[in-house]
Design a protein around this motif. Structure first.
Motif, PDB file in Angstrom:
ATOM      1  N   VAL A 137       0.748  -1.110   0.017  1.00  0.00           N
ATOM      2  CA  VAL A 137      -0.062   0.089  -0.006  1.00  0.00           C
ATOM      3  C   VAL A 137       0.752   1.046   0.048  1.00  0.00           C
ATOM      4  N   THR A 138       0.330   2.453   0.007  1.00  0.00           N
ATOM      5  CA  THR A 138       1.203   3.725  -0.269  1.00  0.00           C
ATOM      6  C   THR A 138       1.478   4.324   0.893  1.00  0.00           C
ATOM      7  N   PRO A 139       0.619   4.186   1.962  1.00  0.00           N
ATOM      8  CA  PRO A 139       0.811   4.889   3.301  1.00  0.00           C
ATOM      9  C   PRO A 139       2.155   4.361   4.013  1.00  0.00           C
ATOM     10  N   PRO A 140       2.910   5.065   4.611  1.00  0.00           N
ATOM     11  CA  PRO A 140       4.248   4.545   5.056  1.00  0.00           C
ATOM     12  C   PRO A 140       3.809   3.691   6.480  1.00  0.00           C
ATOM     13  N   ARG A 141       4.750   2.905   6.653  1.00  0.00           N
ATOM     14  CA  ARG A 141       4.798   2.279   8.271  1.00  0.00           C
ATOM     15  C   ARG A 141       5.551   3.096   9.225  1.00  0.00           C
ATOM     16  N   ILE A 142       5.426   2.921  10.325  1.00  0.00           N
ATOM     17  CA  ILE A 142       5.982   3.607  11.554  1.00  0.00           C
ATOM     18  C   ILE A 142       7.369   2.636  12.020  1.00  0.00           C
ATOM     19  N   ALA A 143       8.370   3.218  11.703  1.00  0.00           N
ATOM     20  CA  ALA A 143       9.845   2.109  12.148  1.00  0.00           C
ATOM     21  C   ALA A 143       9.669   1.763  13.350  1.00  0.00           C
ATOM     22  N   GLU A 144       9.428   2.611  14.430  1.00  0.00           N
ATOM     23  CA  GLU A 144       9.501   2.441  15.892  1.00  0.00           C
ATOM     24  C   GLU A 144       8.454   1.528  16.319  1.00  0.00           C
ATOM     25  N   LEU A 145       7.548   1.321  15.618  1.00  0.00           N
ATOM     26  CA  LEU A 145       6.572   0.305  16.244  1.00  0.00           C
ATOM     27  C   LEU A 145       6.831  -1.154  15.826  1.00  0.00           C
ATOM     28  N   PRO A 146       6.259  -1.858  16.667  1.00  0.00           N
ATOM     29  CA  PRO A 146       6.769  -3.393  16.587  1.00  0.00           C
ATOM     30  C   PRO A 146       5.902  -4.416  15.456  1.00  0.00           C
ATOM     31  N   VAL A 147       4.652  -3.923  15.161  1.00  0.00           N
ATOM     32  CA  VAL A 147       3.831  -4.745  14.265  1.00  0.00           C
ATOM     33  C   VAL A 147       3.134  -3.569  13.498  1.00  0.00           C
ATOM     34  N   HIS A 148       3.193  -4.063  12.106  1.00  0.00           N
ATOM     35  CA  HIS A 148       2.613  -3.220  11.026  1.00  0.00           C
ATOM     36  C   HIS A 148       1.690  -4.254  10.316  1.00  0.00           C
ATOM     37  N   LEU A 149       0.468  -3.772  10.106  1.00  0.00           N
ATOM     38  CA  LEU A 149      -0.502  -4.550   9.287  1.00  0.00           C
ATOM     39  C   LEU A 149      -0.997  -3.681   7.994  1.00  0.00           C
ATOM     40  N   GLU A 150      -0.498  -3.903   6.789  1.00  0.00           N
ATOM     41  CA  GLU A 150      -0.928  -3.005   5.718  1.00  0.00           C
ATOM     42  C   GLU A 150      -2.240  -3.643   5.212  1.00  0.00           C
ATOM     43  N   GLY A 151      -2.971  -2.662   4.730  1.00  0.00           N
ATOM     44  CA  GLY A 151      -4.389  -3.141   4.414  1.00  0.00           C
ATOM     45  C   GLY A 151      -5.125  -2.233   3.283  1.00  0.00           C
ATOM     46  N   THR A 152      -6.003  -2.749   2.524  1.00  0.00           N
ATOM     47  CA  THR A 152      -6.784  -2.211   1.612  1.00  0.00           C
ATOM     48  C   THR A 152      -8.480  -2.113   2.129  1.00  0.00           C
ATOM     49  N   VAL A 153      -9.076  -0.968   1.817  1.00  0.00           N
ATOM     50  CA  VAL A 153     -10.326  -0.993   2.412  1.00  0.00           C
ATOM     51  C   VAL A 153     -11.486  -1.815   1.191  1.00  0.00           C
ATOM     52  N   ARG A 154     -12.033  -2.813   2.004  1.00  0.00           N
ATOM     53  CA  ARG A 154     -12.826  -3.455   1.039  1.00  0.00           C
ATOM     54  C   ARG A 154     -14.309  -2.666   0.985  1.00  0.00           C
TER      55      ARG A 154
END
Length: 220
Positions: free
Chosen positions: A125-142
């Motif tokens: 996806v286009t939005p960035p993740r936050i490097a300092e946080l331990p978990v990232h869940l990328e997703g698209t709105v259904r």
């Protein structure tokens, strides 16, 4: 049904908010021009590979979801509580409503700088993740579900976004040894919000700026 007891130790009340204890997330989204925003959120739950996220439709996050349909759900542990608290009482909207201004909100254009965190590119996806946080869940709105009895999400006050998770990133230290795709729950210490206050799986982690707002404010 059996016998119904006449002794009831409960009292009927009318809480202004119903946050009995929910995970805290930082949602990263982008607007139509690609400018990134970060928003604290504690209205999120999962079912299988789907997340349901509730947001104000007029917030910058709500508008971004309507415009681009992409999000990263960044999950802090209790160790990152200070990052979350820095973003409390901020909005990505250039204008601050009189109601929010009275509650102490202010407009912050660069939320990454304000929270003192670094963006890292997502993979799906286009939005960035936050490097300092331990978990990232990328997703698209259904699907976007209006929650105010209207049919158009753009006209709703609150919307629930049904998000299909497309990629999950976790800090290596959270993985369960011997299982490439499992998280060790003994190592994962999620940050929780309970009635405006931050908790881990034990006691209160630290005071929250949100607690400066009277709970009745949310009834409006």
């Amino acid at each position: 049904m059996g016998n119904v007891t006449s002794i009831d130790p409960h009292t009927a009340i009318s809480p202004a908010i119903l946050y009995f204890g929910t995970p805290v997330a930082l949602l990263t989204t982008v607007d139509a021009e690609g400018h990134a925003n970060i928003a604290p959120n504690s209205s999120v739950w999962w079912l299988g590979q789907t997340a349901v996220v509730g947001v104000s439709a007029s917030s910058q996050t709500g508008r971004n979801l309507l415009a681009t349909g992409e999000v990263v759900i960044n999950l802090p542990s209790q160790n990152e509580v200070d990052i979350v608290d820095r973003l409390a009482l901020t909005t990505g909207r250039p204008e601050v409503s009189a109601r929010k201004h009275a509650a102490g909100y202010r407009s912050i254009r660069d939320k990454f700088a304000h929270a003192r965190v670094s963006p890292v590119a997502a993979e799906t996806v286009t939005p960035p993740r936050i490097a300092e946080l331990p978990v990232h869940l990328e997703g698209t709105v259904r699907t976007l579900h209006p929650l105010d009895g209207v049919s158009d999400p753009a006209e709703a006050r609150v919307i629930a976004a049904e998000v299909a998770i497309t990629r999950v990133h976790v800090r290596e230290s959270l993985r369960m040894p011997g299982y490439p795709n499992r998280i060790d729950p003994e190592r994962w210490q999620p940050l929780l919000l309970s009635f405006q206050r931050f908790f881990g799986r034990g006691g209160e982690v630290m005071p929250s700026r949100l607690a400066s707002i009277d709970e009745e404010w949310y009834r409006g």
